[in-house]
Design a protein around this motif. Sequence first.
Motif, PDB file in Angstrom:
ATOM      1  N   THR A   1       2.370   2.398  -3.289  1.00 65.73           N
ATOM      2  CA  THR A   1       1.505   2.730  -4.435  1.00 65.73           C
ATOM      3  C   THR A   1       1.799   4.063  -5.120  1.00 65.73           C
ATOM      4  O   THR A   1       1.881   4.114  -6.342  1.00 65.73           O
TER       5      THR A   1
ATOM      6  N   LEU B   1       0.823  -1.201   0.000  1.00 69.01           N
ATOM      7  CA  LEU B   1       0.000   0.000   0.000  1.00 69.01           C
ATOM      8  C   LEU B   1       0.865   1.262   0.000  1.00 69.01           C
ATOM      9  O   LEU B   1       0.663   2.176  -0.796  1.00 69.01           O
TER      10      LEU B   1
ATOM     11  N   ILE C   1      -2.532   1.481 -11.136  1.00 70.47           N
ATOM     12  CA  ILE C   1      -2.702   0.807  -9.853  1.00 70.47           C
ATOM     13  C   ILE C   1      -3.057  -0.658 -10.071  1.00 70.47           C
ATOM     14  O   ILE C   1      -2.568  -1.538  -9.377  1.00 70.47           O
TER      15      ILE C   1
ATOM     16  N   TYR D   1      -0.057  -2.499 -10.985  1.00 73.58           N
ATOM     17  CA  TYR D   1       0.789  -2.573  -9.796  1.00 73.58           C
ATOM     18  C   TYR D   1       0.296  -3.649  -8.835  1.00 73.58           C
ATOM     19  O   TYR D   1       1.087  -4.437  -8.310  1.00 73.58           O
ATOM     20  N   VAL D   2      -1.021  -3.696  -8.628  1.00 74.45           N
ATOM     21  CA  VAL D   2      -1.549  -4.693  -7.699  1.00 74.45           C
ATOM     22  C   VAL D   2      -1.288  -6.096  -8.215  1.00 74.45           C
ATOM     23  O   VAL D   2      -0.909  -6.994  -7.471  1.00 74.45           O
TER      24      VAL D   2
ATOM     25  N   GLN E   1       2.809  -6.469  -8.073  1.00 75.06           N
ATOM     26  CA  GLN E   1       3.474  -5.587  -7.120  1.00 75.06           C
ATOM     27  C   GLN E   1       4.867  -6.053  -6.724  1.00 75.06           C
ATOM     28  O   GLN E   1       5.801  -5.266  -6.675  1.00 75.06           O
TER      29      GLN E   1
END
Lengths: 442, 299, 284
Positions: free
Chosen positions: B109, B106, C263, C266-267, C270
């Motif tokens: 990000t 998180l 995002i 990225y998720v 990651q």
Amino acid sequence: MPLLRKSFRVVLLALFLGPLASCRRGADPAGALSAAAGASSAGKVIVIAHAQTEGRSRELMDAMERDFEARHAGVDVRQIVMADDDYEKFGLLNLFSSDVSPDLFFQWSGYLVERDARVGFSMELSTFLERDRFRENFYPEVWIGTDWEGKTHLLPHRLNISVAIFYNRDLFDRLSLRPPADWPAFEALCDRLRAAGIAPIVAGNKDLWMVGNWAGHLASRIAGEEEYHAAFSLRREHRFDAPGWREALELIAGLARRRAFNPGAVSMTEDEAKADFLAGRAAMIPDGDWLNLDLAKLASEGRTFRYGFFNTPPIPGGRGSQGSVMGVCTGFSIGRKSRDPELSWQFLKEFFQPERQKTWVAEGAMSPVAGTRQAVEIPALRDMIQLLKEAPKVVSPPDTGYAPAGWMAFFDAVQQVLAGNRSPEEALREAERYVAVFEPRR
Amino acid sequence: MSGKKINPAPYLFLAPAVLIFGLFVAVPVLGTFLLAFTDWSWPQPMRWCGLANFTALLRDDFIFHRALANNFIYLFLSMIFEISTALALALLLARRFPGRGAFRILFFTPMVLPLVLVGFLFRFILRADGGLFNAALASLGLPGEVDWLVDRRFALAAISMVSGWIYCGFFLVLIQAGLGRIPRELLEAARLETDSAWKRFVHVTLPLLREVLVVCVLLCATGAFKAFDLFYVLGGRSGGPGHITEIVPTWLVQQAFELKHYGYGCAMALALTIIVGAIAGVYVKIAMGRKKEAPHLEF
Amino acid sequence: MTPSPSPALSPWALIAKAVGWILMAGLALAFFAPFLWMALSAMKPAEKIFSEPWAPPERLVLEPFIAAFQEARFGAYFWNSLVVTAASVAGTVLFGGFAGYALARWRFRGQNATLALFLIGLILPVQAYLIPLRLLIEALGLLDTRWALIFPYMAMELPIAVYILRAFFLSLPRELGESAALDGASPLAVFFHIYLPLALPAAASVAVLAALSVWNEFLLAFLFIHDESLRTVPSGLLAFQGIHSTDYQLLFAGLTIVSAPLIAVYVLAQRFMIEGLTAGALKG
């Protein structure tokens, strides 16, 4: 596994070579232009660079492109359109230093017209104007900042009043307020609005010109037009830290002190301030006549917004003309490297026909083209035309009228005062120091 | 030597990289060196002017001085907001608890987003009127009508805070990597020595993290002098009122590209390069020296 | 009392742990709030975004996002970014791989000079060459073409690529290619068939590093491209913001559209991305 390796190689090569094919294709109009220029027999190309990204002015351009292509067989009109900030700072200069030097381009009157003429971007148009008696096509008083060394380089397309105080009639009526007769009355008016819980003025000075222009207008009223002109032209012995300029910024500081401005005045953009004004969140906004276009658009959407405007109020004891108007015009020049000046001139002649210009005058713009004023339907706009026509003096806004060093210094001083970071005296001393470092007065 | 046949293979393999890097970086760097000694300012012609640009830069250009000072303030603040936050987070996340990995993901990000986007988002958040930050302060009962990005007391700190929000995840990952390299036995031994977690941190963990922290500080310091995007979007045109958020890179772009003072811009670019090079040099030297002292910690 | 690895926790320790976890979760939520606010604001009517910043949207809607995608040329921006990124990353990996391989595999004159050249490239700020680069691009007639970005991006990413890939090739045994070379395979074939496939993990982290910095690069994109149809995402975002600066709903939708795919990627990847992005830093 070998398949994987092989495909990895193919993908790598394809990714790298892919854009070879597509790099120029997207480069419209530049790419298409060079292709067209290569095959000159295919016809002629007119490149026009401007900053009308949307709305009526853009539609006008698109219609002109269609009509011109229809009337002149084989001619290809290409528009290069950029947002005005980008156009002014980087875009136009880039075009002149690339191989797509435009045949026609949009420009602001004043300093930029002079610069374009001096460095050889623009062509003198006086010969064309006299030959075709085309000057008669315009109202006589509109040739302000369009000439260099006695020759016209810009055909004015739009007249602007750079600063007027627009007000919300409903809010004014609620307190039975009337446009003020002079500056003290204006300050009192702000106080009354504030006391009634109405935000008096909304401004958006992120890009520095909104309050900057207004402060400039105040300075010309107090110090006089000659002094204003001399100080921005960076003449020796004419300084920003002189008393007249300080008094002008004291007026802005006075407004800030009586909390006449919105809290975000320093960091909001003009658009954001405009939106607040149109939403009725503030009683006044110091903005250019282009606000009429937004108001007209609002009306066309069926929303009633009752408004009026007044010129910067007279300042008792000021040495300048107290009825002066801050104004500028924008228009079009022909590039000196134009591939076909005659055809470009033809384009301008057709573009500047009253019938064509009337279509967008009705939407809220002031046109310098003779015969367009009858088409004006918006009362405020009619009043503005009258104001400009009868103005004893027309003052150029700092940022289009003069070289950058002077107005950048001044605008920053205004912004510091608006933010409450410096006193007018300190801020102007710093402005003068800026001038001394970057463009010493001559 | 003279009779030896030269193997062409390495040169051919190197050619594309060296050509591209040479043409688009190395040659322009030389150009910067040369232009820095000219007064070239479009549309005037170019002339040699010796050291005039540098005397102007060091003696007269008070906005450059302000920008430089701002750069150092930003460097200092961003170290606090980026590295200290990251260190604190790393220590918090060093304990085992459910969802530990998710937190790390998180916090990282913002690193993957364009800085321009983050800038616009925070321009809205830090707005005077109706911004999320002021709204949050108001809901805590604090008076909130501050225009964070133009107030001379807060503007730089506000931008540094945004920068901390973006980069702390990045430094967190670096510091976690460093923590992971600390031998467990050392920590266990320290636990026997003292009960104070703070003493263990100062005397054991921190010294062992030294090299990672040196890397972090180096990256943070050079990063501060290379920053542009955030300041361009958040700082407003011409660096905020009175250039309170002007930093050297934004001042350079304004001088060189808006005003076309190419020669002067190059002189500033040279000064910036020297600063960045000096910081890099100092820290490389420190890192090298430390490596000799503590040879058991290899990277 | 000695610390044991996994004892039954005392109730107090358990509570302390829970409180710590809740604090951490709160911190994470505050950290993530800007994203949530951005996405939720896009679904609110414009006039409510700043007047009621905390209020959630009345319902979840997709229209603003579709409107933003059509209104602003996001399709074109994404396409341009994709082309520019793909080309410069492919070039960086390929040519960086070549150079890293050459520097690891052979000893030759000029080797140290080349290494030093790329080392300098690692610390050089973009401003060190920005102004002449602009003039060079102009002189080459590349202004307002995608090449104006692709070539400089490759040049900027090459040093780190060379360093990472060289280190990787150094870690591979030299004998690998030698037998193939004895069999008469050309150096290029040895590179493509033997070394490059082994270097895929390193190449991938180079690609991730380069792709993200190219995709998000703003300064050159802003200075070298003025043709609306060629803008990449970051400079397109600036233009978009300039034109629709008060259409807040559209703006927030636009920001969301730009961040969502990043995002999402990225998720999904990651681990890979965190490693790729920090790889350069720890080797430096």
